[in-house]
Structure formats: structure tokens, C-alpha cells
Motif scaffolding. Structure first.
Motif, short mmCIF file in Angstrom:
data_model
loop_
_atom_site.label_atom_id
_atom_site.label_comp_id
_atom_site.label_asym_id
_atom_site.label_seq_id
_atom_site.Cartn_x
_atom_site.Cartn_y
_atom_site.Cartn_z
N TYR A 151 0.84 -1.19 0.00
CA TYR A 151 0.00 0.00 0.00
C TYR A 151 0.88 1.25 0.00
N VAL A 152 0.61 2.16 -0.94
CA VAL A 152 1.34 3.42 -1.04
C VAL A 152 0.32 4.55 -1.10
N LYS A 153 0.59 5.60 -0.36
CA LYS A 153 -0.33 6.74 -0.29
C LYS A 153 -0.26 7.56 -1.57
N LEU A 154 -1.42 8.08 -2.02
CA LEU A 154 -1.52 8.93 -3.20
C LEU A 154 -1.97 10.34 -2.80
N PRO A 155 -1.68 11.33 -3.61
CA PRO A 155 -2.05 12.71 -3.25
C PRO A 155 -3.49 13.04 -3.63
N PHE A 156 -4.07 14.00 -2.90
CA PHE A 156 -5.32 14.63 -3.30
C PHE A 156 -4.99 15.82 -4.20
N ALA A 157 -6.02 16.46 -4.70
CA ALA A 157 -5.81 17.60 -5.60
C ALA A 157 -5.05 18.72 -4.91
N GLU A 158 -5.31 18.93 -3.60
CA GLU A 158 -4.61 20.00 -2.88
C GLU A 158 -3.13 19.71 -2.70
N ASP A 159 -2.74 18.47 -2.82
CA ASP A 159 -1.34 18.11 -2.61
C ASP A 159 -0.49 18.29 -3.87
N ARG A 167 1.20 20.11 -7.11
CA ARG A 167 1.72 21.43 -7.49
C ARG A 167 2.09 21.39 -8.97
N GLU A 168 1.48 22.29 -9.71
CA GLU A 168 1.70 22.33 -11.14
C GLU A 168 2.78 23.36 -11.47
N PHE A 169 3.66 23.01 -12.37
CA PHE A 169 4.72 23.90 -12.82
C PHE A 169 4.70 23.96 -14.34
N ASP A 170 4.94 25.14 -14.86
CA ASP A 170 5.02 25.34 -16.30
C ASP A 170 6.47 25.54 -16.69
N PHE A 171 6.97 24.62 -17.51
CA PHE A 171 8.35 24.70 -17.99
C PHE A 171 8.33 24.76 -19.52
N ASP A 172 9.36 25.36 -20.06
CA ASP A 172 9.48 25.42 -21.51
C ASP A 172 9.71 24.03 -22.08
N ASN A 173 9.11 23.79 -23.22
CA ASN A 173 9.26 22.51 -23.91
C ASN A 173 10.55 22.54 -24.71
N LEU A 174 11.50 21.71 -24.33
CA LEU A 174 12.80 21.71 -25.00
C LEU A 174 12.70 21.19 -26.43
N ASP A 175 11.67 20.41 -26.72
CA ASP A 175 11.55 19.83 -28.06
C ASP A 175 11.18 20.86 -29.11
N LEU A 176 10.68 22.01 -28.66
CA LEU A 176 10.25 23.02 -29.63
C LEU A 176 11.43 23.69 -30.32
N THR A 177 12.58 23.69 -29.65
CA THR A 177 13.75 24.34 -30.21
C THR A 177 14.65 23.30 -30.87
#
Length: 752
Positions: free
Chosen positions: A424-432, A434-444
């Protein structure tokens, strides 16, 4: 009452043979004492309930229950059977060589009798053991050895022996310990933590006839009692590693529910972050650490009266915006989430969907069927097998008790030989999350690796693969054999300081040294690959940072008497270096080039184009967001304070608008809210600033609310009241000094 504990008698030979050693070497007695200290340290650090006794034979005293004028002489029980403590540690440090003969067989008899007397009528002892430290150089009598062995077997007493050698010289020279970790004989890993780093070297000399006879008798005793023979080197290798506290596995029972199917299960902790309690520092009396102290705490009002608040006058409270909401005990109980103990399977999912980045918590539980429910055990085994065959995991809602918060987790099936279980392994809820926006390296396109670069990385992975890197082609650096260097060093340091409080700590990283051979082997195999990576992934200076020096470089051939033109009021624009021979194109091309170079040189938010500078620095990502916002906040305060009338109010308002939008976008509302609170406070304390605050009120330019940004702790009602309130408003965290106290305008982030 602790069950499954052990009664251990440490029997040490302190006769002449144990102290006889050539110059430059450690005596067997010194090495034995170091091993004894390590055993006691391990028991204390583990908070073990095992009980130990220390018995010396060959001493000047005859302190034992069997001694009379003719028998069992020169055998001294210096520490009776009891849990390990520093008193036993000190007794070991006091051990001195003796000059009297003593019989090792008699010493074993005294130790066995002492264990029998001290454990008789007591519960909880699962094993009784005698650990003999000797080099078998003293004379003894074995005429009644068979009777003694029968008595030891009847009492279930195990005899182990530790000595310099047991007649297996070649094996000790050519082979390492049975432990999968290799330790060099002369490394610090093979040294105890309390012997001031002396090498444990024993001179190689042939065994005497007496030693050969003694080794034969000791081997017979050990084999008949199912004990073990250890050399000093093997014992030091094993004991140099601190072993975590042994915790008896305790099951937590649930009823696992799947639709109408209910199965009785037990969960055990499989993996958990080890946080030794001994690392928690406690305040002690420096002059006498053994003196007990108590802590008397009080709470006082933070004002001029400094009045003490009684415990009965205190209550709990939650921060709600800028204020605190008192909550009494009855309300707090009503606020708590009420549930029931459960372990319910709510869905199934593909195992590939459980990404490692979604694992939460520091504990992994092993789930098995509860013993005694045979029919349910068959159903449980069938469920595990079906999940295993379909590569499926079960999504679970788990609640430890009625008063605990529910958890979301998943069960992964595990089948090995005849052992069937789930993890058994614990999973996160939506509040847990954290979304991050990073540049897509494949575009260059320039970020795409070449085939040669990909091949270099593949070679690096192959050369550093640990799957078959250990001796015999086995997996290396397994978790079971890798110890936390931080924990090991802390225990070494505490042990050294307890033994030698006045000497400086000089401990080596023994954990790394124990794996030094393997690490060097991996480094040697990877050397060429790493060199190829340095070559294929070479770093080049792009030369982007250029300096503007003179107008002659920008505008061509200018009178040399001309002074260096002042570009603008910004002191943050560095001057690009441009060759004076640069051809000057048309006007549009020149202006675009000059603007680009000027923009690239921006390092701070200036006063001429602050909004543009601020946006450029935010996009550039250097300096940090906090530093750029700090510059903008200071600039806004400067514009407000230095404005003649309302001349600079429009520019300050534009900057404030830009800062507000950025703080909402970057989820940093507190920066803007604190600044606006500070502006309002200035409006009430500094003459002439009320006009700017009135402008903010007219524009309804208020704090960032939680409807605009989820990270804000301000609700819309508070934001409206903030503009209507005429009284000075404190900064949100209530700990900033005022401008009157400092006599000048400080940086915003110094006030926060």
C-alpha cells in the motif's frame, strides 16, 4: 515487560596471554575492549531491552557465586546482568591486564550459572548467550567438558567466541567477511568509534601448542551449543555499522471491502523513514548533565504592559485573513472530519498509471490476509493473482480510525515464491499537487541531441549499471546494505563525545570508505565515457552580455570632444562594447539594433520605463521573481514619496497595476497585498500621500482576493472593507517596523 529479549554474558580473558604483543601492534585485550564498547553502544543506541553482564577471568579478584578456596578462582563478575548503560561502558574502560591464571572452561561455567540465577523466575528472555573473548593462550582443564556441554544444551545457552584467529589464517587473508560490503583492513570503517583511530593489526606468528588445544576445545563448545566463531576483524566489520532500533512488527487490522466482498487483512510497516530519537537535542544543565530540569513557560501580551496571560484565559484560534478567529474545544470537535475505520477498494487502474511522482508519504505498508480466516485468505490470494496477471492496481480509501483524516492510496500486488501480499502506497489529493510550467525543449531545434550524443549517454548508463556490478555478478549498492552516512556519523560523534568529551571530533566518512572499491571501479569504467560526454556536450560562451561604452560606437564618427551621452535616468543600463569600425546601416536598422542592445543590458527596474523593464526581467527569469518584485515595490514607494503634487502618481499607478497582474499570474499575492497595506499606512503618516491613496480608493484598486488567486488569504469582503476603513492598517504579518522608527524608507521586504 519486553518480550523476546536476550540475556548476554560478556566473558573476557584478561590473562597474560591477552596482553602479550609485539611493539607497534594492538594487544588482543585492547581490541577486545574496543569490540565490547561497540557492543554496548549498539545496545544503548538501539534502546534495546537486552540485558548484559560483564565477567573477567584472570583478574585479581574472585567475585562470583561459585567461588571457594580451591575452585573458580580469579573470576570476577564486575557488572551483573542488567540493561546496557554508561556504567557498563565505564567498567569496560577500566579493564586492565591481569597476572593470575584462570580456566576458560570455569569462566564459561560461571557465566552460565550467572545467567541461570538472574533469569530464573523472570519472563521475556527468549535467548541466553555467552560471548567469550580470548586468544586461547591460558591453560585450562577439560576433564568434565562433556558434562558441561550437556548442561549448556539443557539450559539453551549459546556460546559464541571472538578472538584474533581460529586457525584459519589463509582464509582470513584471502577472503573478506560474509557481509556483501567490502571493508579494507586498514580503513576507518574497520575501526571502532572509540579507540582514537588505532589500526587493529595483529602480528602474524605461529600458534602455540596451548593455543591449538584451546581453539579445539572452544570450537567444540561453540559447535555443540550452535554458536559462532568470529575473528576480531569480522566482529569489527559487523559492529562498525550502527544498526537501527529493532522494532517488533505490529499489525494494524482492517476489513478490506470490495463491493459486497469483505476480507480481514493485516497491514505491517514495510519501509519507513528512520528518524532516531537520540538526535533530538534536549536542554541539560551544563555543570551537571545528570541533574533533572523542568521547563516553565509563560505567555505575555505584546505591548507596553507586558502582562502575563493565565492558561485558563488562552484558547485556540485560526488565522482568517488578517485576523484570528477564536475556536473553543466544543467547536473544534465539531469541526473535525468524522469518518469510520475503513479500507475500501473504490476502483482499479492500470499499474502503468501509477507514476512514481505521485507516491506520497514516507511509509509503505505490506498487506496480507489476517491469519485464522482460511476461506478469506483464498479469496485474497485470488485477488492478488488476478491483479498480478492483469498488471492492475487497486485504488483504496483508507481511514485509520474514526478521528483520523481519510487517505487515498493504491495496492500493488506482489508474488514471490510462496509469499503473496500487496503493498500500500499513499496517493495525493488535488490539494497536494503542485503544477509547474516549464518550456518545452523539443520546440527548439538546437535542443535536439544528435545521434552521437545519445550514444554517449547510453554508454554512460551501461558503464554505471549496478545490476551486475558487485562481486559474483550480483546487484551492487542494494538498499539492505547501504547505510545513511548522516545517521552513521551522528552516532559515531555522540559515542566519541560521550567517551572522550575533551578531545576534538576527527571522524572519517566510513560509509563511503566501505564502498570505495566499488565506486572506484565504476569511476574507472566510466572515465572514457565521461570524457566523451564533455567533448560532445561542450559549453560555449555565447557572448550575449555586451557593454555599451561610448556614443562614438553607437553613432559613428562623433566629435572626440563630445562628452559621453547620458542615455536615460536608468543607472541599471550597462553600456555595450561595439567595434568602432561597425558599418552604419539605415536609420531603422540602427535604431532597432541600438534598442536591442539597450534591452539586453537591462539588469534593474529603471525610472524611465519601469513597466517595460519589469516585464523584461520577469520574462528573462534573472534575477529572481522576488528580487524583481522588490525592485518594483521600492520604485513605487520612491515615485509616491518624491512626486511633486500628483506628477508621478500616474506612473506609480501603472507600476502598481503591472505588479498586481504579475503577482496574480505568478501566485504570489502576498507581495502585492503587503505593499498596498504599506501604501495605506504611509497615507496616514506622511503628509501629501493621502492623494495617492484616494486615487486607489476611487479606482477601487484593492487587495488580491482568493477569488482572483488561490494562494491569497484575503476574502472579497475584507478587500472591500480594506478600502473603506479609515484607520491605519498593519502589514499582514504584523511584525514590520514603521518608517518613523527607522527614520528613512526601508526596502519593502525588510519591513515584511
Amino acid at each position: 515487560m519486553a518480550y523476546n529479549k536476550e540475556a548476554l554474558a560478556l566473558v573476557v580473558d584478561i590473562g597474560v596471554g591477552m596482553s602479550d604483543v609485539a611493539p607497534g601492534y594492538d594487544s588482543p585485550l585492547q581490541t577486545a575492549c574496543d569490540i565490547l564498547q561497540m557492543i554496548v553502544q549498539r545496545k544503548m543506541f538501539q534502546e534495546s531491552k537486552d540485558e548484559l553482564a560483564l565477567i573477567l577471568y584472570g583478574s585479581d579478584e574472585s567475585n562470583n557465586d561459585l567461588a571457594d578456596e580451591d575452585n573458580y578462582r580469579n573470576i570476577n563478575v564486575v557488572f551483573p546482568l542488567s540493561p546496557a548503560n554508561w556504567h557498563l561502558f565505564e567498567e569496560i574502560q577500566k579493564i586492565k591486564p591481569g597476572n593470575n591464571p584462570a580456566d576458560l572452561v570455569d569462566a564459561v561455567i560461571v557465566a552460565a550459572d550467572h545467567l541461570r540465577r538472574e533469569t530464573e523466575g523472570k519472563h521475556g528472555f527468549a535467548a541466553k548467550r555467552v560471548m567469550l573473548f580470548t586468544n586461547a593462550a591460558t591453560t585450562f582443564s577439560d576433564h568434565s567438558l562433556k558434562t558441561i556441554l550437556d548442561s549448556l544444551r539443557r539450559q539453551d545457552i549459546i556460546v559464541d567466541a571472538i578472538g584474533p584467529t581460529w586457525g584459519q589464517v589463509d582464509e582470513e587473508e584471502n577472503n573478506q567477511s560474509d557481509s556483501p560490503i567490502e571493508i579494507d583492513e586498514h580503513s576507518d570503517a574497520a575501526r571502532p568509534t572509540t579507540n582514537n583511530h588505532h589500526d587493529h593489526q595483529t602480528p602474524k606468528k605461529p600458534l602455540t601448542q596451548q593455543q591449538q588445544t584451546g581453539i579445539r576445545v572452544i570450537g567444540e563448545i561453540v559447535n555443540n551449543t550452535e554458536g559462532t566463531l568470529f575473528t576480531f576483524r569480522e566482529a569489527l566489520t559487523i559492529l562498525s555499522i550502527h544498526q537501527a532500533k529493532i522494532v517488533k512488527p505490529t499489525a494494524t487490522k482492517y476489513i478490506m471491502q470490495l463491493a459486497d466482498l469483505k476480507l480481514h487483512i493485516c497491514t505491517y510497516i514495510k519501509v519507513k523513514d528512520n528518524k532516531p530519537g537520540i538526535f533530538r537535542l534536549k536542554k541539560v544543565y551544563a555543570r551537571d548533565p545528570t541533574t533533572e530540569i523542568k521547563v516553565d513557560r509563560g505567555r505575555y501580551t505584546k505591548d507596553e504592559q507586558d502582562q502575563e496571560i493565565e492558561k485558563e484565559e488562552l484558547t485556540d484560534g485560526f488565522r482568517y485573513g488578517t485576523t484570528f478567529v477564536p475556536i473553543n474545544k466544543e467547536t473544534l470537535d465539531e469541526m473535525k472530519y468524522h469518518s469510520e475505520k475503513c479500507f475500501s477498494i473504490i476502483a482499479f487502474s492500470d499499474a502503468n498509471m501509477m507514476k512514481r511522482s505521485l507516491y506520497l508519504g514516507d511509509t509503505v505498508y505490506e498487506v496480507i490476509s489476517e491469519p485464522g480466516f482460511e476461506e478469506e485468505a483464498l479469496a485474497f490470494a485470488g485477488l492478488v493473482q488476478a491483479m498480478y496477471d492483469t498488471n492492475t492496481v487497486a485504488i483504496v480509501r483508507r481511514c485509520f480510525s474514526e478521528r483520523s483524516a481519510p487517505e487515498l492510496g493504491f495496492l500493488r500486488p506482489h508474488i514471490a515464491h510462496d509469499h503473496i501480499c500487496m503493498y500500500y502506497v499513499k496517493l495525493p489529493f488535488a490539494e497536494d499537487l503542485r503544477e509547474f510550467d516549464f518550456d518545452n525543449l523539443d520546440l527548439t531545434k538546437k535542443n535536439q541531441p544528435t545521434d552521437e550524443q545519445l550514444k554517449c549517454i547510453d554508454n554512460l548508463i551501461t558503464t554505471m549499471d549496478l545490476t551486475h556490478a558487485d562481486r559474483g555478478g550480483e546487484e551492487a549498492l542494494q538498499s539492505e546494505h547501504i547505510f545513511n552516512p548522516y545517521v552513521q556519523r551522528m552516532f559515531q560523534s555522540i559515542a566519541r563525545r560521550a567517551v572522550t568529551p575533551d578531545e576534538p571530533l576527527s571522524l572519517s566518512n566510513s560509509i563511503m570508505e566501505m564502498n570505495d572499491m566499488l565506486l572506484r571501479s565504476l569511476a574507472a569504467k566510466s572515465k572514457r565515457t565521461l570524457e566523451a560526454i564533455h567533448e560532445k556536450f561542450a559549453l560555449h560562451d555565447t557572448g550575449r552580455r555586451q557593454k555599451i561604452t561610448t556614443g562614438d560606437a553607437l553613432f559613428g564618427n562623433v566629435d572626440s570632444a563630445s562628452k559621453k551621452p547620458r542615455l536615460d535616468e536608468n543607472d541599471n543600463v550597462e553600456e555595450p562594447i561595439i567595434d568602432s569600425s561597425m558599418a552604419v546601416g539605415d536609420s531603422a536598422s540602427f535604431e532597432a539594433q541600438a534598442a536591442a542592445k539597450k534591452k539586453a543590458a537591462i539588469r534593474n527596474v529603471g525610472t524611465v520605463t519601469p513597466v517595460e523593464d519589469f516585464k523584461f526581467l520577469i520574462e528573462q527569469g534573472s534575477p529572481s521573481l522576488t528580487e524583481v518584485c522588490k525592485q518594483m515595490a521600492n520604485l513605487i514607494l520612491e515615485l509616491i514619496n518624491n512626486s511633486h503634487g500628483d506628477a508621478l502618481f500616474d506612473k506609480a499607478f501603472q507600476c502598481l497595476q503591472c505588479l498586481r497582474e504579475t503577482c496574480m499570474t505568478k501566485l504570489e499575492p502576498k507581495i502585492f497585498n503587503d505593499l498596498e497595506c504599506l501604501i495605506k499606512k504611509y497615507a496616514s503618516t506622511i503628509d501629501g500621500r493621502k492623494d495617492f491613496w484616494k486615487k486607489l480608493v476611487d479606482e477601487k484598486f484593492t487587495l488580491i482576493t482568493n477569488e482572483e488567486c488561490a494562494e491569497s488569504n484575503v476574502i472579497p469582503v475584507e478587500a472591500v472593507k480594506f478600502l473603506e476603513d479609515e484607520t491605519p492598517t498593519e502589514i499582514l504579518n504584523n511584525d514590520g517596523p514603521t518608517a518613523a522608527q527607522d527614520g528613512e524608507d526601508e526596502d519593502l521586504f525588510d519591513l515584511i
